[in-house]
Scaffold this active site. Structure first.
Site, PDB file in Angstrom:
ATOM      1  N   GLU A 108      14.710  -1.084 -61.164  1.00  0.00           N
ATOM      2  CA  GLU A 108      15.852  -1.722 -61.834  1.00  0.00           C
ATOM      3  C   GLU A 108      15.500  -2.007 -63.290  1.00  0.00           C
ATOM      4  O   GLU A 108      14.511  -2.670 -63.586  1.00  0.00           O
ATOM      5  CB  GLU A 108      16.235  -3.022 -61.126  1.00  0.00           C
ATOM      6  CG  GLU A 108      17.239  -3.890 -61.857  1.00  0.00           C
ATOM      7  CD  GLU A 108      18.522  -3.160 -62.248  1.00  0.00           C
ATOM      8  OE1 GLU A 108      18.914  -3.246 -63.431  1.00  0.00           O
ATOM      9  OE2 GLU A 108      19.124  -2.506 -61.377  1.00  0.00           O
ATOM     10  N   THR A 136      25.552  -5.532 -61.839  1.00  0.00           N
ATOM     11  CA  THR A 136      26.712  -6.099 -62.527  1.00  0.00           C
ATOM     12  C   THR A 136      27.281  -7.276 -61.760  1.00  0.00           C
ATOM     13  O   THR A 136      27.579  -8.328 -62.334  1.00  0.00           O
ATOM     14  CB  THR A 136      27.795  -5.014 -62.709  1.00  0.00           C
ATOM     15  OG1 THR A 136      27.305  -3.997 -63.584  1.00  0.00           O
ATOM     16  CG2 THR A 136      29.069  -5.607 -63.300  1.00  0.00           C
ATOM     17  N   GLY A 169      14.497   4.360 -64.528  1.00  0.00           N
ATOM     18  CA  GLY A 169      14.096   5.527 -63.755  1.00  0.00           C
ATOM     19  C   GLY A 169      14.886   6.771 -64.111  1.00  0.00           C
ATOM     20  O   GLY A 169      16.079   6.689 -64.414  1.00  0.00           O
ATOM     21  N   ILE A 208      40.089  -7.733 -62.925  1.00  0.00           N
ATOM     22  CA  ILE A 208      39.158  -8.319 -63.888  1.00  0.00           C
ATOM     23  C   ILE A 208      39.917  -8.979 -65.034  1.00  0.00           C
ATOM     24  O   ILE A 208      39.635 -10.115 -65.423  1.00  0.00           O
ATOM     25  CB  ILE A 208      38.187  -7.249 -64.430  1.00  0.00           C
ATOM     26  CG1 ILE A 208      37.276  -6.741 -63.307  1.00  0.00           C
ATOM     27  CG2 ILE A 208      37.347  -7.806 -65.571  1.00  0.00           C
ATOM     28  CD1 ILE A 208      36.407  -5.562 -63.700  1.00  0.00           C
ATOM     29  N   GLU A 229      49.636  -4.561 -70.089  1.00  0.00           N
ATOM     30  CA  GLU A 229      49.375  -3.649 -68.976  1.00  0.00           C
ATOM     31  C   GLU A 229      50.250  -2.413 -69.085  1.00  0.00           C
ATOM     32  O   GLU A 229      51.466  -2.517 -69.259  1.00  0.00           O
ATOM     33  CB  GLU A 229      49.622  -4.360 -67.647  1.00  0.00           C
ATOM     34  CG  GLU A 229      49.641  -3.466 -66.418  1.00  0.00           C
ATOM     35  CD  GLU A 229      48.385  -2.624 -66.255  1.00  0.00           C
ATOM     36  OE1 GLU A 229      48.520  -1.413 -66.006  1.00  0.00           O
ATOM     37  OE2 GLU A 229      47.276  -3.169 -66.391  1.00  0.00           O
ATOM     38  N   HIS A 243      45.109 -26.378 -35.685  1.00  0.00           N
ATOM     39  CA  HIS A 243      46.148 -27.080 -36.445  1.00  0.00           C
ATOM     40  C   HIS A 243      45.593 -28.412 -36.949  1.00  0.00           C
ATOM     41  O   HIS A 243      44.913 -29.112 -36.209  1.00  0.00           O
ATOM     42  CB  HIS A 243      47.358 -27.343 -35.550  1.00  0.00           C
ATOM     43  CG  HIS A 243      48.411 -28.188 -36.201  1.00  0.00           C
ATOM     44  ND1 HIS A 243      49.303 -27.670 -37.116  1.00  0.00           N
ATOM     45  CD2 HIS A 243      48.704 -29.513 -36.081  1.00  0.00           C
ATOM     46  CE1 HIS A 243      50.111 -28.643 -37.515  1.00  0.00           C
ATOM     47  NE2 HIS A 243      49.764 -29.771 -36.902  1.00  0.00           N
TER      48      HIS A 243
END
EC number: 1.8.1.4
Length: 504
Positions: free
Chosen positions: A69, A77, A151, A221, A240, A483
């Protein structure tokens, strides 16, 4: 037996599901510049949700595992700059907004209330830190080697790792798993500086409350971040391109309702609107827009602009072209139903390949891919992947939407129940929203479940379980629910689907 049936079940063939995993050889972090002697069973590139879950699962199965990592902290993320920090800000901004605007009529009078943004951010960071350290502990517990570095493939069995603290090493593996996740999709012509033009990462760490906050993209998001900064005092506008907010996966009826609710909370919307371009000004940003179907251009001004138009697979610098791994036109790693690339021992799961970019979907794939490697079988039901939007009220769904069924020509019947008729919601004074169920008119099998309301994200788990086991609406309706609970709205919606609700 049920267990035997589940073991025999293979991964669902869907528009997004390839397969496969390879065995990996690992290199010691202390032998920089040299290949290691011992092969690993599995080498994982990426320590996000898909990568770290696969690593832990493989360790539990007795495999020798190395996880690489580059961020320097595990969790990807989701844990570092996504799901987890955003939920901290959403929860605490909602608490702040509630104290300011919603306590007096509940019988609670408070004095001068002040926002300490620095402490708000500190609380978020503490949550993230505790969870990332928890993953490192689980790595040690399960014998997973953790390399902090970047990597890339040197050959089909060897991964070169450029270590964060200097030097490099090489790791070889019988199986290699690509779990590199995704990155923010940029908007052409708008350069993100994380100050005035920001991504979701920047939206989680602003050092001030902008007077005007503009969001490009009305998906999950964008709407979550719009909610946070609106509650903290910004004048928020969401632009949008589509005619509805929440993304194409959200049921249209649910989308219309949450837009009305968020508008009442002070968020402005421009749907069916196209962003043409933008530019930084002395102390802010100007964004030029027009109707998506064409029309007169309009200029919007803001102190901060959030670009939230989606994410794209992250495979940059992996050296895939060197070993012949193929990507599709959207940059996704091409895999089969067992997650294998064209090189069978190299597999890919999570955001870097097909399917919804959701942490829980990646987690399911991570477990399945290790099972394929170790046991030869695995299972993910892509028809039962829930989605949640953590606004207030929350929105959650699983299965098909009404527009999905109409488009496919599938007959269905609908049952709904409003939280305004639910006793627990009324005592909580949180009565906006409803539960909606879609079922086959002949078999009564549930096809989709949609919730807008308090704790929708928790309630959808029952819906996911119901779909996974092929339940009918009558199955739910005849199951006793305690309930008074919000979950009774779920039961009543099921009753309304196959017969009639009692309390509405």
């Amino acid at each position: 037996m049920l267990s035997q049936r589940l073991i025999g079940r293979t991964a669902v063939k869907s528009a997004f599901r390839p397969s496969g995993l390879p065995t990996v050889v690992n290199a010691s972090r202390w032998r920089r510049g040299y290949a290691t002697e011992a092969d690993r069973d599995l080498v994982i590139i990426g320590g996000g949700v898909a990568g770290y879950v696969a690593a832990i699962k493989a360790g539990q199965e007795g495999m020798k595992v190395t996880c690489i990592e580059k961020r320097g902290t595990l969790g990807g993320t989701c844990l570092n700059v996504g799901c987890i920090p955003s939920k901290s800000l959403l929860n605490n901004s909602h608490l702040y907004h509630t104290i300011l605007h919603d306590t007096k009529h509940r019988g609670i009078e408070v004095g001068d209330v002040k926002l300490n943004l620095g402490q708000l951010m500190k609380a978020k960071e503490q949550s993230v830190s505790g969870l990332t350290k928890g993953i490192e502990f689980l790595f040690k517990k399960n014998g997973v080697e953790y390399l902090k570095g970047t990597g890339s493939f040197e050959d089909p069995h060897t991964v070169k790792v450029e270590l964060n603290d200097g030097g490099e090493t090489r790791v070889t593996g019988k199986n290699i798993l690509i779990a590199t996740g995704s990155e923010v999709t940029p908007f052409p012509g708008l350069e993100i500086d994380e100050k005035t033009i920001i991504s979701s990462t920047g939206a989680l760490s602003l050092d001030h409350v902008p007077k005007k906050f503009l969001v490009i993209g009305g998906g999950i998001i964008g709407l979550e971040m719009a909610s946070v900064w609106s509650r903290l005092g910004s004048e928020v506008t969401v632009v949008e391109y589509l005619d509805q907010i929440g993304g194409p996966g959200m049921d249209t009826e649910i989308s219309k309702n949450i837009q009305k609710i968020l508008k009442k909370q002070g968020i402005n919307f421009k749907t069916g609107t196209k962003v043409l371009n933008g530019e930084k000004t002395g102390d802010g940003v100007k964004i030029n827009v027009e109707a998506a179907k064409g029309g007169k251009p309009e200029t919007l001004e803001a102190d901060v602009v959030l670009v939230a138009i989606g994410r794209r697979p992250y495979t940059k610098g992996l050296g895939l072209e060197k070993i012949g791994i193929e990507l599709d036109e959207r940059g996704r790693v091409i895999i089969d139903q067992e997650y294998r690339t064209k090189i069978p021992h190299i597999r890919c799961v999570g955001d870097a390949t097909f399917g919804p970019m959701l942490a829980h979907k990646a987690e399911e794939e991570a477990v399945a891919v290790v099972e394929y490697i170790k046991k030869g079988y695995g299972h993910v039901n892509y028809g039962c992947i829930p989605a949640v939007m953590y606004t207030f009220p929350e929105v959650a769904w699983v299965g098909q939407s009404e527009q999905d069924l109409k488009k496919a020509g599938i007959p269905y019947r609908v049952g709904t129940f409003p939280f305004s008729a639910n006793s627990r919601a009324k005592t909580n004074l949180d009565t906006e929203g409803f539960v909606k169920m879609l079922a086959d008119p002949e078999t009564d099998r549930l096809l989709g479940i949609h919730i807008i309301g308090p704790n929708a994200g928790e309630m959808i788990a029952e819906g996911t379980l119901a779909l996974e086991y092929g339940a009918s609406s009558e199955d739910i309706a005849r199951t006793c629910h305690a309930h008074p609970t919000l979950a009774e709205a779920f039961k009543e919606a099921a009753m309304a689907t196959y017969s009639k609700a009692i309390h509405f």
